[in-house]
Motif scaffolding. Structure first.
Motif, short mmCIF file in Angstrom:
data_model
loop_
_atom_site.label_atom_id
_atom_site.label_comp_id
_atom_site.label_asym_id
_atom_site.label_seq_id
_atom_site.Cartn_x
_atom_site.Cartn_y
_atom_site.Cartn_z
N GLU A 91 0.79 -1.12 0.03
CA GLU A 91 0.06 -0.02 0.06
C GLU A 91 0.99 1.33 0.07
O GLU A 91 0.24 2.44 -0.28
CB GLU A 91 -0.90 -0.01 1.23
CG GLU A 91 -2.02 -1.14 0.99
CD GLU A 91 -3.19 -1.08 1.97
OE1 GLU A 91 -3.09 -0.79 3.16
OE2 GLU A 91 -4.32 -0.98 1.41
N LEU A 92 2.02 1.09 0.16
CA LEU A 92 3.23 2.22 0.08
C LEU A 92 3.09 2.58 -1.64
O LEU A 92 2.99 1.75 -2.53
CB LEU A 92 4.53 1.94 0.27
CG LEU A 92 4.65 1.81 1.88
CD1 LEU A 92 6.03 0.92 2.13
CD2 LEU A 92 4.57 3.07 2.66
N THR A 134 9.86 2.22 2.80
CA THR A 134 9.38 1.11 3.74
C THR A 134 10.17 1.46 5.09
O THR A 134 9.68 1.17 6.03
CB THR A 134 10.00 -0.03 3.08
OG1 THR A 134 9.46 -0.60 1.89
CG2 THR A 134 9.86 -1.50 4.09
N SER A 141 8.11 3.78 6.74
CA SER A 141 7.05 3.28 7.40
C SER A 141 6.88 2.77 8.80
O SER A 141 5.92 2.24 9.25
CB SER A 141 6.32 2.22 6.37
OG SER A 141 7.25 1.03 6.18
N THR A 182 2.22 5.16 9.44
CA THR A 182 1.16 4.30 8.63
C THR A 182 1.57 4.72 6.94
O THR A 182 2.40 5.53 6.71
CB THR A 182 -0.18 4.76 8.88
OG1 THR A 182 -0.01 6.22 8.30
CG2 THR A 182 -0.53 4.73 10.35
N ASP A 183 1.21 3.76 6.27
CA ASP A 183 1.51 3.83 4.82
C ASP A 183 0.76 5.24 4.31
O ASP A 183 1.46 5.77 3.72
CB ASP A 183 1.03 2.54 4.06
CG ASP A 183 1.78 1.48 4.16
OD1 ASP A 183 2.73 1.43 4.91
OD2 ASP A 183 1.39 0.30 3.64
N ASN A 206 2.65 7.95 2.14
CA ASN A 206 2.32 8.34 0.78
C ASN A 206 2.22 9.89 0.81
O ASN A 206 2.11 10.31 -0.13
CB ASN A 206 1.02 7.47 0.60
CG ASN A 206 1.35 6.03 0.43
OD1 ASN A 206 2.67 5.80 0.04
ND2 ASN A 206 0.44 5.29 0.48
#
Ligand code: SF4
Length: 256
Positions: free
Chosen positions: A50-51, A63, A66, A70-71, A75
């Motif tokens: 979800e990244l 990564t 993260s 949270t992703d 983002n």
């Protein structure tokens, strides 16, 4: 399909018609695991990272960012980050205070600034500015442990992941918690959990297995309040709150 939209299930241990009729939450993990993983794979369509990323370097940096975040938060900042610092050379040469300000919303921004600049410098020094494909090379990068290396290799270099004898399964906080709740492991150490999952899942499922557990953890099997009534594998889960079972996440929940 969002499994969260599944109607509430009764706490009975009755399996759907397509499963072995005697398969219950008390069955051995080697019998339950394939059925559970098939169901989650279908529900989450094989899972996905979800990244947001476009290059292996971007995935590696995202990564790292993260961790303890949270992703969604990652983002939000990576478009600006990668527009300004598109490659290892730019990140390694970035002004530390400017980078810290950009990374601040993801938390632990001082450590993360050091981590991404350290990894960028190592990529320049040892790999010509490219992200290496093997696990041995990935885990040799500063601050890159097996979880990050597995995420990067399985998503950015799936062919290398399929043949690398050092490849494995990315165990993050969700995989750790769900593996315990589903009775796939009794360990709390990510390395030992990874080993248990590697024995339990076929190699072809190592990458996507981690991704679907992460999605199920985020959407249904919450650390504090698992929504067992909405869980499509409730009838096979030895930790179902709906069925009055003990939460086998135990210490894992405290860690998560
Ligand atoms: S603890 Fe509840 S939500 Fe989590 S896998 Fe088991 S039944 Fe599903």
């Amino acid at each position: 399909m969002d499994p969260a939209s599944h109607p509430a299930q009764e706490p009975a241990s009755e399996a759907p018609a397509s499963e072995a009729p005697d398969l219950t939450r008390r069955s051995g993990k080697t019998k339950r695991a394939p059925v559970i993983m098939d169901a989650l794979h279908e529900a989450y369509e094989g899972g996905r990272v979800e990244l947001d990323w476009e290059t292996p370097f971007q995935l590696l940096v995202a990564t790292i960012l993260s961790a303890q975040s949270t992703d969604k938060k990652v983002n939000q900042i990576t478009p600006t980050l990668f527009a300004r610092y598109p490659d290892p050379a730019a990140i390694a040469a970035a002004d530390e205070a400017e980078l810290e300000a950009l990374l601040r919303p993801t938390g632990f921004y001082r450590q993360k600034t050091k981590a991404v600049q350290g990894v960028a410098a190592a990529l320049l020094e040892d790999h010509g500015g490219e992200v290496p494909e093997t696990m041995a090379e990935l885990v040799a990068l500063p601050g890159v442990a097996r979880k990050t290396a597995n995420v990067v290799q399985s998503a950015a270099f799936p062919e290398a992941h399929a043949r690398d004898p050092e490849a494995g399964i990315a165990v993050d906080t969700h995989v750790l918690r769900l593996s315990r709740r589903l009775g796939f492991t009794t360990h709390t150490d990510p390395t030992k959990i990874e080993r248990d999952l590697m024995r339990l899942w076929p190699r072809a499922r190592w990458a996507s297995g981690s991704l679907v557990l992460i999605l199920h953890g985020r959407r249904v099997c919450d650390a504090q309040r698992p929504r067992c009534a909405d869980c499509l594998v409730e009838h096979l889960c030895p930790s179902s709150q709906l069925a009055g079972c003990r939460d086998k996440a135990g210490q894992a929940r405290a860690l998560g």
